[in-house]
Design an enzyme around this catalytic site. Structure first.
Site, PDB file in Angstrom:
ATOM      1  N   TYR A  18      -2.442  -7.480   8.249  1.00 15.11           N
ATOM      2  CA  TYR A  18      -3.430  -6.334   9.062  1.00 15.11           C
ATOM      3  C   TYR A  18      -4.398  -7.081  10.126  1.00 15.11           C
ATOM      4  O   TYR A  18      -5.563  -5.867  10.183  1.00 15.11           O
ATOM      5  CB  TYR A  18      -3.901  -5.474   8.086  1.00 15.11           C
ATOM      6  N   TYR A 146       3.106   3.148  -1.361  1.00  7.97           N
ATOM      7  CA  TYR A 146       3.176   1.943  -1.068  1.00  7.97           C
ATOM      8  C   TYR A 146       3.705   0.878  -2.046  1.00  7.97           C
ATOM      9  O   TYR A 146       3.386   0.822  -3.245  1.00  7.97           O
ATOM     10  CB  TYR A 146       1.459   1.106  -0.836  1.00  7.97           C
ATOM     11  N   ASP A 245       7.132   1.202 -10.353  1.00  4.82           N
ATOM     12  CA  ASP A 245       6.212  -0.120  -9.520  1.00  4.82           C
ATOM     13  C   ASP A 245       4.443  -0.135  -9.949  1.00  4.82           C
ATOM     14  O   ASP A 245       3.845   0.398  -9.407  1.00  4.82           O
ATOM     15  CB  ASP A 245       6.156  -0.064  -7.798  1.00  4.82           C
ATOM     16  N   LYS A 274       0.256  -8.381  -9.157  1.00  2.00           N
ATOM     17  CA  LYS A 274      -1.723  -8.146  -8.919  1.00  2.00           C
ATOM     18  C   LYS A 274      -2.365  -8.652  -9.631  1.00  2.00           C
ATOM     19  O   LYS A 274      -2.041 -10.121  -9.994  1.00  2.00           O
ATOM     20  CB  LYS A 274      -2.563  -7.426  -8.221  1.00  2.00           C
TER      21      LYS A 274
HETATM   22  C1  LIG Z   1       0.303  -5.250  -4.392  1.00  2.00           C
HETATM   23  C2  LIG Z   1       0.801  -4.141  -4.159  1.00  2.00           C
HETATM   24  C3  LIG Z   1       2.876  -4.330  -4.028  1.00  2.00           C
HETATM   25  C4  LIG Z   1       2.879  -5.662  -3.345  1.00  2.00           C
HETATM   26  O1  LIG Z   1       2.441  -6.855  -4.271  1.00  2.00           O
HETATM   27  P1  LIG Z   1       2.624  -7.731  -2.649  1.00  2.00           P
HETATM   28  O2  LIG Z   1       2.265  -9.206  -3.726  1.00  2.00           O
HETATM   29  O3  LIG Z   1       1.244  -7.269  -1.960  1.00  2.00           O
HETATM   30  O4  LIG Z   1       3.727  -8.515  -1.776  1.00  2.00           O
HETATM   31  C5  LIG Z   1       4.071  -3.888  -4.150  1.00  2.00           C
HETATM   32  N1  LIG Z   1       3.714  -2.672  -4.587  1.00  2.00           N
HETATM   33  C6  LIG Z   1       1.711  -1.961  -5.269  1.00  2.00           C
HETATM   34  C7  LIG Z   1       1.894  -0.882  -6.079  1.00  2.00           C
HETATM   35  C8  LIG Z   1       1.089  -2.682  -4.611  1.00  2.00           C
HETATM   36  O5  LIG Z   1      -0.283  -2.434  -5.015  1.00  2.00           O
END
Ligand SMILES: *Cc1c(COP(=O)(O)O)cnc(C)c1O
Length: 419
Positions: A18, A146, A245, A274
């Site tokens: 970004y 997100y 997620d 992550k």
């Molecule tokens: C960071 C994140 C993603 C994307 O993961 P990347 O490894 O950056 O592709 C998806 N969902 C959530 C909730 C995130 O915090």
């Protein structure tokens, strides 16, 4: 190359997240990292308040993770996953099934968080085809979310103030409910609207995808745990695949091992990423229940149509196994509670709103943060921060000492004061 040459070449040739290629904000050179600190050229070691975007939960150069990586490199670094398997992948799947909410027992290993969300959405679409509802191709979600930067992920990110609003013309059109409320007392009113929205679109919906308990990169907003039960009920009532997620929230960050546990809710599909490898290597996973696996296997192709080149990378899996063992064999809950207690100091910051949940602290100003200035001030206080929009926030390594956490709070306060 000398530091200034490296930075000049970086500026000339490298994209950063970004960030403008033509007029990039200053980038700093990191020369090492150890424990809770990263070493920035010209500044020295500073506390990493960002844990490298939620991932470095154990801090840097952890001897157990370093050793797991070395030992695996001496056996093999990578083999394809088509037709082959290996111990690190099997051991990782075993642990993920063990630590995740009940019923999730099929594991897809992906190479990044965004890909794991793509896979989750594909699972939902293929499941609906398999159970005879191919017309169900849209997703229900809530505002403020997100879920990653690839196209289907972008389609379920916040459609307004989010990072991807300029793409609305080219993205699949999803269905957005209101942001879930912070207070339990507001849940009923919110749930009523959410249920109505779901009912109105049910015939077109394949799944419901949300970040449980805390909306992360969309705005660092915790919400009432009972909303998770509303998501479960809505999904069950209308035959939607419920996707949680937990890429940001997983592995203890919000105070329970998975955020879903805060309300005792199990999703049909779970995404993790992550912190999965303790921040060492890129790896994510999509878990689903046997019911979803059976349903999607009844679709035309009979198989899940996905298979990245670096699926199940042994180096990443071996470190992930070691990272999960460190967490489950240690006192992650005590560490997160300790950091939470330290982060309460943020409530003294003069700001529009302060939010603390688990080992996450966010200070929201009533105006956009001057990122360059805030970063500079934080570094003067020995802390690495990466603010965005109106937010100064932290999700530090669990390895942070009380002094580290106090330094983070002081740095955030100073950055907030400077505007
Ligand atoms: C960071 C994140 C993603 C994307 O993961 P990347 O490894 O950056 O592709 C998806 N969902 C959530 C909730 C995130 O915090």
């Amino acid at each position: 190359m000398r530091a200034e040459d490296l930075l000049a070449h970086d500026r000339e040739h490298l994209w950063h997240p970004y960030t403008s290629m033509l007029d990039p904000a200053p980038t700093r050179l990191v020369t090492g990292a150890e424990g809770s600190r990263i070493t920035i050229e010209g500044t020295g070691p500073v506390v990493d308040a960002m844990a490298s975007w939620w991932s470095a939960v154990h801090g840097y150069r952890h001897p157990v993770l370093d050793e797991a990586l070395r030992a695996q490199a001496e056996r093999m670094s990578h083999v394809m996953f088509g037709g082959l398997t290996h111990e690190p992948a099997v051991e990782l799947a075993r642990r993920l099934v063990e630590v995740s909410p009940a019923g999730l027992d099929r594991v897809f290993l992906a190479d990044s968080g965004s890909v794991s969300v793509e896979v989750a959405m594909k699972m939902a679409l293929q499941y609906q085809r398999g159970v005879g509802r191919p017309e169900r191709t849209r997703f229900l979600t809530v505002r403020g979310g997100y879920h990653g930067d690839t196209f289907d992920c972008m389609s379920v990110c916040d459609p307004g103030g989010g990072m991807h609003s300029m793409w609305s013309e080219v993205l699949p059109q999803q269905v957005f409910g209101e942001r879930p409320p912070r207070e339990e007392s507001d849940v009923e009113a919110w749930a009523e609207g959410f249920r109505e929205l779901a009912a109105a679109h049910a015939g077109a919906l394949a799944g419901l995808v949300v970040e449980p308990l805390l909306q992360g990169a969309g705005g660092m907003r915790p919400y009432a745990a009972s909303c998770l039960r509303v998501f479960r009920e809505v999904a069950d009532e209308h035959g939607l695949v419920l996707i949680f997620d937990e890429i940001a929230t997983g592995f203890g960050r919000t105070g329970t091992f998975f955020a879903a546990e805060a309300a005792g809710v199990s999703p049909d599909v779970l995404c993790v990423g992550k912190a999965l490898t303790g921040g060492y290597l890129t790896l994510a996973a999509t878990l689903c229940t046997s019911r979803i696996a059976r349903g999607l296997s009844a679709s035309d192709s009979g198989v899940l149509m996905h298979g990245p080149t670096f699926m199940g990378n042994p180096l990443a899996c071996a470190v992930a196994v070691a990272s999960i063992d460190l967490l489950t064999g240690g006192d992650w809950a005590g560490e997160v509670a300790r950091i939470n207690a330290g982060l309460q100091a943020l409530h003294q910051v003069d700001a529009a709103e302060v939010r603390v949940l688990g080992a996450v602290g966010a200070v929201e100003l009533d105006h956009p943060v001057d990122t360059a200035k805030a970063t500079e001030i934080a570094l003067e206080h020995g802390v690495w921060l990466r603010p965005f929009r109106n937010l100064l926030y932290t999700m530090p390594p669990y390895a942070c000492s009380d002094e580290d956490v106090a330094a983070i709070c002081t740095a955030i306060a100073a950055a907030a004061e400077a505007g």
